[in-house]
Write a protein that holds these residues in place. Structure first.
Motif, PDB file in Angstrom:
ATOM      1  N   ALA A   1       0.846  -1.208   0.000  1.00 56.89           N
ATOM      2  CA  ALA A   1       0.000   0.000   0.000  1.00 56.89           C
ATOM      3  C   ALA A   1       0.877   1.253   0.000  1.00 56.89           C
ATOM      4  N   ALA A   2       1.976   1.221   0.761  1.00 60.74           N
ATOM      5  CA  ALA A   2       2.881   2.388   0.808  1.00 60.74           C
ATOM      6  C   ALA A   2       3.487   2.637  -0.573  1.00 60.74           C
ATOM      7  N   GLU A   3       3.825   1.555  -1.266  1.00 56.69           N
ATOM      8  CA  GLU A   3       4.387   1.708  -2.619  1.00 56.69           C
ATOM      9  C   GLU A   3       3.322   2.258  -3.579  1.00 56.69           C
ATOM     10  N   PHE A   4       2.068   1.799  -3.443  1.00 56.95           N
ATOM     11  CA  PHE A   4       0.974   2.353  -4.269  1.00 56.95           C
ATOM     12  C   PHE A   4       0.878   3.868  -4.038  1.00 56.95           C
ATOM     13  N   ARG A   5       0.960   4.270  -2.757  1.00 60.08           N
ATOM     14  CA  ARG A   5       0.843   5.696  -2.427  1.00 60.08           C
ATOM     15  C   ARG A   5       1.955   6.519  -3.066  1.00 60.08           C
ATOM     16  N   ARG A   6       3.165   5.956  -3.056  1.00 60.43           N
ATOM     17  CA  ARG A   6       4.286   6.684  -3.675  1.00 60.43           C
ATOM     18  C   ARG A   6       4.093   6.747  -5.189  1.00 60.43           C
ATOM     19  N   LEU A   7       3.748   5.605  -5.788  1.00 58.75           N
ATOM     20  CA  LEU A   7       3.670   5.560  -7.263  1.00 58.75           C
ATOM     21  C   LEU A   7       2.618   6.509  -7.810  1.00 58.75           C
ATOM     22  N   ARG A   8       1.541   6.773  -7.036  1.00 59.92           N
ATOM     23  CA  ARG A   8       0.498   7.662  -7.569  1.00 59.92           C
ATOM     24  C   ARG A   8       0.962   9.123  -7.533  1.00 59.92           C
ATOM     25  N   VAL A   9       2.082   9.394  -6.846  1.00 59.07           N
ATOM     26  CA  VAL A   9       2.657  10.746  -6.830  1.00 59.07           C
ATOM     27  C   VAL A   9       4.126  10.653  -7.252  1.00 59.07           C
ATOM     28  N   HIS A  10       4.346  10.151  -8.473  1.00 56.90           N
ATOM     29  CA  HIS A  10       5.679  10.150  -9.087  1.00 56.90           C
ATOM     30  C   HIS A  10       6.739   9.382  -8.310  1.00 56.90           C
ATOM     31  N   GLY A  11       6.345   8.413  -7.509  1.00 57.06           N
ATOM     32  CA  GLY A  11       7.342   7.629  -6.770  1.00 57.06           C
ATOM     33  C   GLY A  11       8.022   8.412  -5.660  1.00 57.06           C
ATOM     34  N   LEU A  12       7.432   9.558  -5.281  1.00 53.73           N
ATOM     35  CA  LEU A  12       8.078  10.418  -4.271  1.00 53.73           C
ATOM     36  C   LEU A  12       7.766   9.931  -2.856  1.00 53.73           C
ATOM     37  N   ASP A  13       8.778   9.951  -1.986  1.00 59.26           N
ATOM     38  CA  ASP A  13       8.527   9.631  -0.577  1.00 59.26           C
ATOM     39  C   ASP A  13       8.285  10.928   0.197  1.00 59.26           C
ATOM     40  N   ALA A  14       8.083  10.810   1.523  1.00 63.61           N
ATOM     41  CA  ALA A  14       7.731  11.984   2.328  1.00 63.61           C
ATOM     42  C   ALA A  14       8.846  13.038   2.300  1.00 63.61           C
ATOM     43  N   ALA A  15      10.078  12.590   2.105  1.00 66.81           N
ATOM     44  CA  ALA A  15      11.204  13.536   2.082  1.00 66.81           C
ATOM     45  C   ALA A  15      11.383  14.175   0.700  1.00 66.81           C
ATOM     46  N   GLY A  16      10.557  13.748  -0.258  1.00 75.12           N
ATOM     47  CA  GLY A  16      10.664  14.331  -1.604  1.00 75.12           C
ATOM     48  C   GLY A  16      11.656  13.604  -2.490  1.00 75.12           C
ATOM     49  N   ASP A  17      12.139  12.426  -2.040  1.00 73.91           N
ATOM     50  CA  ASP A  17      13.035  11.638  -2.895  1.00 73.91           C
ATOM     51  C   ASP A  17      12.205  10.758  -3.824  1.00 73.91           C
ATOM     52  N   CYS A  18      12.617  10.697  -5.075  1.00 78.95           N
ATOM     53  CA  CYS A  18      11.928   9.840  -6.042  1.00 78.95           C
ATOM     54  C   CYS A  18      12.523   8.435  -5.928  1.00 78.95           C
ATOM     55  N   LEU A  19      11.767   7.533  -5.317  1.00 72.52           N
ATOM     56  CA  LEU A  19      12.292   6.191  -5.040  1.00 72.52           C
ATOM     57  C   LEU A  19      12.082   5.235  -6.206  1.00 72.52           C
ATOM     58  N   SER A  20      11.043   5.468  -6.980  1.00 72.17           N
ATOM     59  CA  SER A  20      10.807   4.628  -8.161  1.00 72.17           C
ATOM     60  C   SER A  20      10.025   5.455  -9.171  1.00 72.17           C
ATOM     61  N   VAL A  21      10.043   5.026 -10.430  1.00 69.50           N
ATOM     62  CA  VAL A  21       9.378   5.804 -11.482  1.00 69.50           C
ATOM     63  C   VAL A  21       7.866   5.595 -11.363  1.00 69.50           C
ATOM     64  N   GLY A  22       7.140   6.688 -11.126  1.00 71.73           N
ATOM     65  CA  GLY A  22       5.692   6.587 -10.921  1.00 71.73           C
ATOM     66  C   GLY A  22       4.928   7.407 -11.926  1.00 71.73           C
ATOM     67  N   MET A  23       3.894   8.092 -11.460  1.00 75.19           N
ATOM     68  CA  MET A  23       2.985   8.805 -12.365  1.00 75.19           C
ATOM     69  C   MET A  23       2.120   9.787 -11.569  1.00 75.19           C
ATOM     70  N   THR A  24       1.338  10.606 -12.274  1.00 73.66           N
ATOM     71  CA  THR A  24       0.285  11.363 -11.606  1.00 73.66           C
ATOM     72  C   THR A  24      -0.941  10.474 -11.635  1.00 73.66           C
ATOM     73  N   GLY A  25      -1.276   9.886 -10.509  1.00 77.24           N
ATOM     74  CA  GLY A  25      -2.353   8.898 -10.533  1.00 77.24           C
ATOM     75  C   GLY A  25      -3.226   8.971  -9.305  1.00 77.24           C
ATOM     76  N   ARG A  26      -3.421  10.193  -8.772  1.00 75.67           N
ATOM     77  CA  ARG A  26      -4.194  10.310  -7.521  1.00 75.67           C
ATOM     78  C   ARG A  26      -5.622  10.784  -7.802  1.00 75.67           C
ATOM     79  N   LEU A  27      -6.492  10.511  -6.850  1.00 73.11           N
ATOM     80  CA  LEU A  27      -7.895  10.921  -6.951  1.00 73.11           C
ATOM     81  C   LEU A  27      -8.027  12.382  -6.509  1.00 73.11           C
ATOM     82  N   ASP A  28      -8.816  13.176  -7.232  1.00 70.13           N
ATOM     83  CA  ASP A  28      -9.072  14.572  -6.827  1.00 70.13           C
ATOM     84  C   ASP A  28      -9.862  14.607  -5.519  1.00 70.13           C
ATOM     85  N   THR A  29      -9.573  15.603  -4.696  1.00 65.54           N
ATOM     86  CA  THR A  29     -10.321  15.763  -3.444  1.00 65.54           C
ATOM     87  C   THR A  29     -11.825  15.912  -3.714  1.00 65.54           C
ATOM     88  N   LEU A  30     -12.172  16.663  -4.769  1.00 64.94           N
ATOM     89  CA  LEU A  30     -13.600  16.871  -5.073  1.00 64.94           C
ATOM     90  C   LEU A  30     -14.301  15.550  -5.381  1.00 64.94           C
TER      91      LEU A  30
END
Ligand SMILES: Cc1ncc(COP(=O)(O)O)c(C=O)c1O
Length: 384
Positions: free
Chosen positions: A220-249
């Motif tokens: 699940a943590a990896e899914f969370r990173r991948l939906r925001v470009h593979g970025l972790d909380a520190a802003g490091d890109c750990l793996s190649v991801g994408m823009t894949g998140r659900l809009d708040t609305l």
């Protein structure tokens, strides 16, 4: 003399606006709150929805995504599936299932479906895995059953093949959110499950949306990173991801729809039962597996008189659709993975015989009876 017969009112295939009218005040209030706080990306409603979805399915981790397709892509990426890998999929499905596999560079290997449930045939899966191993071109890595029209695949039998063959089991539950297999809901039947909140789905947003379900916190943590470009909380890109998140609305709107969802599912079930009772003597109605409940994304009949039924319905201003008439193994984009016409006989037969009738939470008894009468008359006309 002019023809004065009253023109029947058109019937919607899916009545999203009707449901929106019913829930409108609560949706408006939720939207207003988002506009007030202004956190349009990953705002508090996103996490609130993920918790509510996990509650609904009875546990596990939920990560929402921008669409069902994004959810499948992210699940494949998280598992490191790519060039050289084979992912076994049905061809009796929407393009997205096989397209996501090809998009990560892997090979979608088509498997036939079960004649009664229209879902992946476990015996054919075992045969096709053996054939791929023998050929030695691709490495079997994963299997992706699809819960077509809302009916869960046979996760017990498919899971046994997956375990024996060491395949990652990823469920495409885009059409089946709310369905059950045994005592578990879709979302808890595979190592990872992707669903879609496309507006016409049983749980639909007011735009695109999707979600991933897993029992595994690390995944699940990896899914969370991948939906925001593979970025972790520190802003490091750990793996190649994408823009894949659900809009708040969309999350805010889905929170209202999820509250209404158990009632909506009952409405769909009641509509399906009424169709069954009216149509069983005339066409093949959907199979009811004793170990499963269906989310009724679509209500689909089979008949050799399909074209006559379709024409009679069209004349009565009732829409009906045949899905996957041209199954995925017959599309140019997948030609290099396909053995061509004749290679999936059940899939191809279903393509020629299926017809989906209007199905949604707003469908009333009188409309169902009207639709069923047209179908019955079209079938009877062929018998005389
Ligand atoms: C079986 C199946 N898989 C995947 C998808 C993709 O979902 P989405 O349209 O949300 O990307 C859909 C729906 O459209 C679907 O029906």
């Amino acid at each position: 003399m002019p023809d004065t017969a009253p023109v029947p009112a058109p019937v919607p295939f899916v009545d999203i606006q009707g449901q929106t009218r019913r829930l409108r005040e609560r949706i408006d209030a939720r939207i207003r709150r988002v506009l007030d706080h202004g956190q349009f990306i990953l705002g508090p409603e996103v996490r609130e929805l993920e918790e509510a979805l996990a509650d609904y399915v009875g546990g596990g981790h939920v990560v929402t995504t921008g669409s069902g397709h994004d959810a499948i892509l992210i699940a494949l990426m998280a598992e490191g599936i790519g060039p050289g890998d084979a992912v076994f999929v049905p061809a009796f499905t929407f393009v997205s299932t096989a397209e996501a596999v090809a998009a990560v560079g892997a090979a979608p290997i088509f498997v036939d479906v079960d004649e009664r449930t229209f879902t992946l045939d476990p015996a054919d899966l075992a045969r096709r895995v053996a054939a791929v191993r023998r050929a030695g071109v691709w490495r079997p890595r994963a299997v992706m059953p699809v819960d077509i029209f809302g009916m869960p695949a046979d996760y017990a039998a498919i899971g046994a093949v997956a375990e024996a063959e060491n395949l990652y089991l990823l469920a495409d539950a885009a059409q089946s959110f709310g369905a059950t297999f045994g005592n578990r809901r879709a979302g808890r039947l595979a190592a990872a499950t992707a669903t879609s909140f496309f507006p016409a789905k049983p749980l639909g947003a007011a735009g695109d949306g999707g979600a991933l379900f897993t029992e595994d916190a690390g995944r699940a943590a990896e899914f969370r990173r991948l939906r925001v470009h593979g970025l972790d909380a520190a802003g490091d890109c750990l793996s190649v991801g994408m823009t894949g998140r659900l809009d708040t609305l969309q999350a805010a709107i889905l929170l209202v729809k999820l509250e209404a969802f158990p009632d909506d599912l009952e409405r769909r079930e009641a509509a399906a039962r009424r169709y069954d009772a009216a149509l069983a003597a005339h066409v093949e109605v959907p199979f009811r597996a004793a170990d499963r409940t269906c989310a009724w994304a679509l209500y689909t009949i089979l008949s050799d008189r399909r074209e006559a039924i379709r024409k009679a319905l069209a004349d009565a201003r009732i829409p009906a659709r045949s899905y996957y008439e041209k199954a995925l193994h017959l599309h140019p984009a997948f030609a290099r993975f396909s053995e061509g016409p004749g290679s999936l006989p059940v899939t191809e037969r279903l393509g020629r015989r299926n017809l989906s009738l209007p199905m949604h939470s707003e469908l009333d008894a009188a409309t169902i009876d009207r639709i069923a009468a047209v179908v019955a008359a079209a079938v009877s006309a062929g018998r005389t």
